[in-house]
Design an enzyme around this catalytic site. Structure first.
Site, PDB file in Angstrom:
ATOM      1  N   HIS A  23       0.855  -1.190   0.000  1.00 52.69           N
ATOM      2  CA  HIS A  23       0.000   0.000   0.000  1.00 52.69           C
ATOM      3  C   HIS A  23       0.892   1.242   0.000  1.00 52.69           C
ATOM      4  O   HIS A  23       0.838   2.064   0.926  1.00 52.69           O
ATOM      5  CB  HIS A  23      -0.939   0.022   1.224  1.00 52.69           C
ATOM      6  CG  HIS A  23      -2.125  -0.891   1.087  1.00 52.69           C
ATOM      7  ND1 HIS A  23      -2.932  -1.237   2.145  1.00 52.69           N
ATOM      8  CD2 HIS A  23      -2.654  -1.518   0.014  1.00 52.69           C
ATOM      9  CE1 HIS A  23      -3.890  -2.039   1.731  1.00 52.69           C
ATOM     10  NE2 HIS A  23      -3.746  -2.236   0.439  1.00 52.69           N
ATOM     11  N   HIS A  79     -10.749  -9.957  -6.677  1.00 53.03           N
ATOM     12  CA  HIS A  79     -10.547  -8.611  -6.123  1.00 53.03           C
ATOM     13  C   HIS A  79      -9.732  -7.808  -7.135  1.00 53.03           C
ATOM     14  O   HIS A  79      -8.767  -8.322  -7.690  1.00 53.03           O
ATOM     15  CB  HIS A  79      -9.803  -8.793  -4.792  1.00 53.03           C
ATOM     16  CG  HIS A  79      -9.358  -7.573  -4.085  1.00 53.03           C
ATOM     17  ND1 HIS A  79     -10.052  -6.398  -4.077  1.00 53.03           N
ATOM     18  CD2 HIS A  79      -8.265  -7.367  -3.288  1.00 53.03           C
ATOM     19  CE1 HIS A  79      -9.404  -5.516  -3.328  1.00 53.03           C
ATOM     20  NE2 HIS A  79      -8.315  -6.077  -2.848  1.00 53.03           N
ATOM     21  N   GLU A  81      -7.833  -5.085  -6.737  1.00 52.36           N
ATOM     22  CA  GLU A  81      -6.649  -4.317  -6.336  1.00 52.36           C
ATOM     23  C   GLU A  81      -5.431  -4.803  -7.127  1.00 52.36           C
ATOM     24  O   GLU A  81      -5.306  -5.987  -7.451  1.00 52.36           O
ATOM     25  CB  GLU A  81      -6.418  -4.422  -4.816  1.00 52.36           C
ATOM     26  CG  GLU A  81      -5.472  -3.347  -4.307  1.00 52.36           C
ATOM     27  CD  GLU A  81      -5.475  -3.169  -2.790  1.00 52.36           C
ATOM     28  OE1 GLU A  81      -6.150  -3.962  -2.086  1.00 52.36           O
ATOM     29  OE2 GLU A  81      -4.811  -2.230  -2.308  1.00 52.36           O
ATOM     30  N   ASP A  83      -2.414  -5.544  -6.726  1.00 56.76           N
ATOM     31  CA  ASP A  83      -1.507  -6.641  -6.366  1.00 56.76           C
ATOM     32  C   ASP A  83      -2.040  -7.999  -6.847  1.00 56.76           C
ATOM     33  O   ASP A  83      -1.294  -8.971  -6.909  1.00 56.76           O
ATOM     34  CB  ASP A  83      -1.213  -6.674  -4.859  1.00 56.76           C
ATOM     35  CG  ASP A  83      -2.440  -6.605  -3.982  1.00 56.76           C
ATOM     36  OD1 ASP A  83      -3.449  -6.029  -4.414  1.00 56.76           O
ATOM     37  OD2 ASP A  83      -2.396  -7.136  -2.854  1.00 56.76           O
ATOM     38  N   HIS A 147     -11.385  -6.779   1.956  1.00 56.89           N
ATOM     39  CA  HIS A 147     -11.370  -5.483   2.581  1.00 56.89           C
ATOM     40  C   HIS A 147     -11.794  -4.350   1.649  1.00 56.89           C
ATOM     41  O   HIS A 147     -11.777  -3.186   2.064  1.00 56.89           O
ATOM     42  CB  HIS A 147      -9.960  -5.185   3.120  1.00 56.89           C
ATOM     43  CG  HIS A 147      -8.929  -4.981   2.037  1.00 56.89           C
ATOM     44  ND1 HIS A 147      -8.143  -3.852   1.998  1.00 56.89           N
ATOM     45  CD2 HIS A 147      -8.574  -5.704   0.970  1.00 56.89           C
ATOM     46  CE1 HIS A 147      -7.327  -3.914   0.963  1.00 56.89           C
ATOM     47  NE2 HIS A 147      -7.569  -5.044   0.327  1.00 56.89           N
ATOM     48  N   ASP A 166      -7.919 -11.682   0.071  1.00 51.95           N
ATOM     49  CA  ASP A 166      -7.122 -11.022   1.115  1.00 51.95           C
ATOM     50  C   ASP A 166      -7.429 -11.535   2.529  1.00 51.95           C
ATOM     51  O   ASP A 166      -6.559 -11.477   3.412  1.00 51.95           O
ATOM     52  CB  ASP A 166      -7.351  -9.514   1.072  1.00 51.95           C
ATOM     53  CG  ASP A 166      -6.556  -8.844  -0.034  1.00 51.95           C
ATOM     54  OD1 ASP A 166      -5.455  -9.322  -0.355  1.00 51.95           O
ATOM     55  OD2 ASP A 166      -7.036  -7.835  -0.579  1.00 51.95           O
ATOM     56  N   TYR A 194      -1.390  -8.359   9.917  1.00 59.37           N
ATOM     57  CA  TYR A 194      -2.207  -8.199   8.709  1.00 59.37           C
ATOM     58  C   TYR A 194      -3.657  -7.919   9.098  1.00 59.37           C
ATOM     59  O   TYR A 194      -4.308  -7.020   8.565  1.00 59.37           O
ATOM     60  CB  TYR A 194      -2.091  -9.497   7.906  1.00 59.37           C
ATOM     61  CG  TYR A 194      -2.759  -9.525   6.571  1.00 59.37           C
ATOM     62  CD1 TYR A 194      -2.041  -9.266   5.406  1.00 59.37           C
ATOM     63  CD2 TYR A 194      -4.096  -9.858   6.441  1.00 59.37           C
ATOM     64  CE1 TYR A 194      -2.642  -9.332   4.161  1.00 59.37           C
ATOM     65  CE2 TYR A 194      -4.708  -9.925   5.210  1.00 59.37           C
ATOM     66  CZ  TYR A 194      -3.975  -9.657   4.072  1.00 59.37           C
ATOM     67  OH  TYR A 194      -4.582  -9.728   2.850  1.00 59.37           O
ATOM     68  N   HIS A 227      -2.361 -13.820  -0.066  1.00 57.44           N
ATOM     69  CA  HIS A 227      -1.026 -13.455   0.423  1.00 57.44           C
ATOM     70  C   HIS A 227      -0.597 -14.467   1.482  1.00 57.44           C
ATOM     71  O   HIS A 227      -1.394 -14.828   2.358  1.00 57.44           O
ATOM     72  CB  HIS A 227      -1.027 -12.092   1.117  1.00 57.44           C
ATOM     73  CG  HIS A 227      -1.377 -10.947   0.222  1.00 57.44           C
ATOM     74  ND1 HIS A 227      -0.547 -10.482  -0.757  1.00 57.44           N
ATOM     75  CD2 HIS A 227      -2.478 -10.158   0.178  1.00 57.44           C
ATOM     76  CE1 HIS A 227      -1.111  -9.454  -1.371  1.00 57.44           C
ATOM     77  NE2 HIS A 227      -2.289  -9.245  -0.827  1.00 57.44           N
TER      78      HIS A 227
END
Ligand code: FEO
Length: 394
Positions: A23, A79, A81, A83, A147, A166, A194, A227
């Site tokens: 992030h 998701h 995002e 990554d 999230h 996540d 996390y 992750h």
């Protein structure tokens, strides 16, 4: 390079031993991380998520070594995002018509980030499923706000794997991939770090979602997050941990955080720690200078605490910028049921304690007592008053 997870399910992600931040610079990493993408080869061949953009070429090249990309029947995007979606543009350049299964909000997110107007989107939600052959099905599960608003999980019947994205992850590079092979202490530490820094703001939603998942009565052999380590030995352990953490978790700990200009506020901080240690030996006391300690690690200690004591001297009618930034992040994490006390030295106008109290209230802390203010450096009479104040606060 692929690594087998179970039967026809392989890991094809990116293990990043040297990643130091996430992030942007907001989450400092100590044990690397991974972006876990999964390849499933049943009668249908499909991919679940991809990797971060800098690794897109390596990801696509590696995947080409494993399969003919034209054999990919579809891609699941849990998701949007970057990554997890960062390699999608490179992949879709190779196979432009491949169907993408994702939530409606993930479609928005992908179209916002990439030139994705012609991508073959297929919107799915909880209850939707796809037959993937060999008697197995893929079931989709909305994970809104866990999230991000677009988050989703996917469950593969037969192998009983929840690809949780996540949720239930850690920033932790584990070569062997599995939680039961990882260093237990680091695994626990990174799972909590996390949770605190990424998922705690959504704790009430998380508790509801865990109940919803339990009510689906899906047998669970493996939890494969996006992750860190994959949970295959007693995978329920991480769900139980999340339930415990999301349910107003606290220990008998008091954490003191501060920054200082000419060491007056530092003297108060150290004195407070010694007083608590002396008078309340059953409590655990931790003390951190905000400027010298990783803020994500301090947040874990605050998460564990029943009370915090926060200090800054007055500077330019306000508080030190290090403390201001820290309190902004503290507010975002939405801790509940914790008390707070403020302290600080001043030479002239003396606003810092009031500002700290206001910010702590905004961050959801219960500020019961008026804070500790010392003109210039703390003196003998100040230490007596501080000692009394700590007794009232504790
Ligand atoms: Fe791991 Fe929300 O991305």
């Amino acid at each position: 390079m692929r690594k087998n997870i179970i039967n026809n399910v392989s890991w094809v992600g990116f293990l990043d031993w040297e990643l130091k931040n996430f992030h942007g610079e907001d989450f400092k990493l100590e044990h690397g991380s991974s972006q876990n993408a999964y390849l499933v080869e049943e009668e249908k061949t499909f991919l679940i998520d991809t990797v971060y953009r800098p690794h897109k070429c390596e990801f696509v090249e590696n995947l080409k070594k494993e399969i003919d990309l034209n054999k990919l029947d579809f891609i699941v995007v849990n998701h949007g995002e970057v990554d997890h979606s960062g390699a999608l543009p490179a992949l879709i350049k190779e196979i432009p018509s491949v169907p993408i299964y994702c939530s409606a909000l993930a479609k928005n997110s992908l179209q916002g980030q990439y030139d994705a107007k012609d991508w073959n989107f297929n919107i799915v939600k909880t209850g939707d499923e796809i037959e993937v052959g060999n008697g197995k099905k893929l079931k989709f599960l909305d994970m809104k706000m866990l999230h991000w608003p677009d988050s989703m999980a996917t469950y593969l019947t037969g192998d009983e794997i929840l690809f949780s994205n996540d949720a239930f992850g850690q920033h932790f590079a584990v070569e062997e991939l599995f939680a039961d092979k990882a260093d237990k202490n680091i695994l626990e530490e990174e799972s909590l770090k996390y949770f605190v820094n990424i998922l705690n703001p959504f704790a009430p939603i998380l508790l509801k979602k865990i109940n919803e998942i339990k009510n689906l009565n899906l047998p669970l052999k493996i939890i494969a997050p996006s992750h860190g380590a994959i949970w295959r030995e007693d995978p329920i352990q991480i769900i139980e941990k999340y339930e415990e953490w999301a349910n107003f978790y606290s220990e008998n700990q008091i954490t003191i955080v501060y920054d200082t200009m000419w060491n007056g506020t530092k003297k108060i901080a150290h004195f407070i720690a010694s007083q608590i240690g002396l008078k309340y030996p059953e409590s655990s006391v931790k003390l951190f200078n905000i400027s010298k300690t990783d803020k994500n690690s301090i947040m874990v200690e605050i998460f564990k605490s029943r009370a915090i004591i926060v200090g800054s001297p007055t500077v330019n009618n306000s508080i030190l910028s290090s403390v201001a930034g820290f309190l902004e992040f503290l507010k975002q994490l939405k801790f509940k049921n914790k008390s707070a006390l403020a302290f600080g030295c001043y030479g002239w106008s003396g606003e810092s304690v009031k500002i700290l109290e206001d910010r702590l209230k905004e961050a959801g802390f219960l500020v019961k007592e008026q804070g500790i203010k010392c003109l210039w450096n703390p003196k003998e009479e100040d230490f007596t008053k501080i000692s009394e104040k700590i007794e009232q606060f504790i």
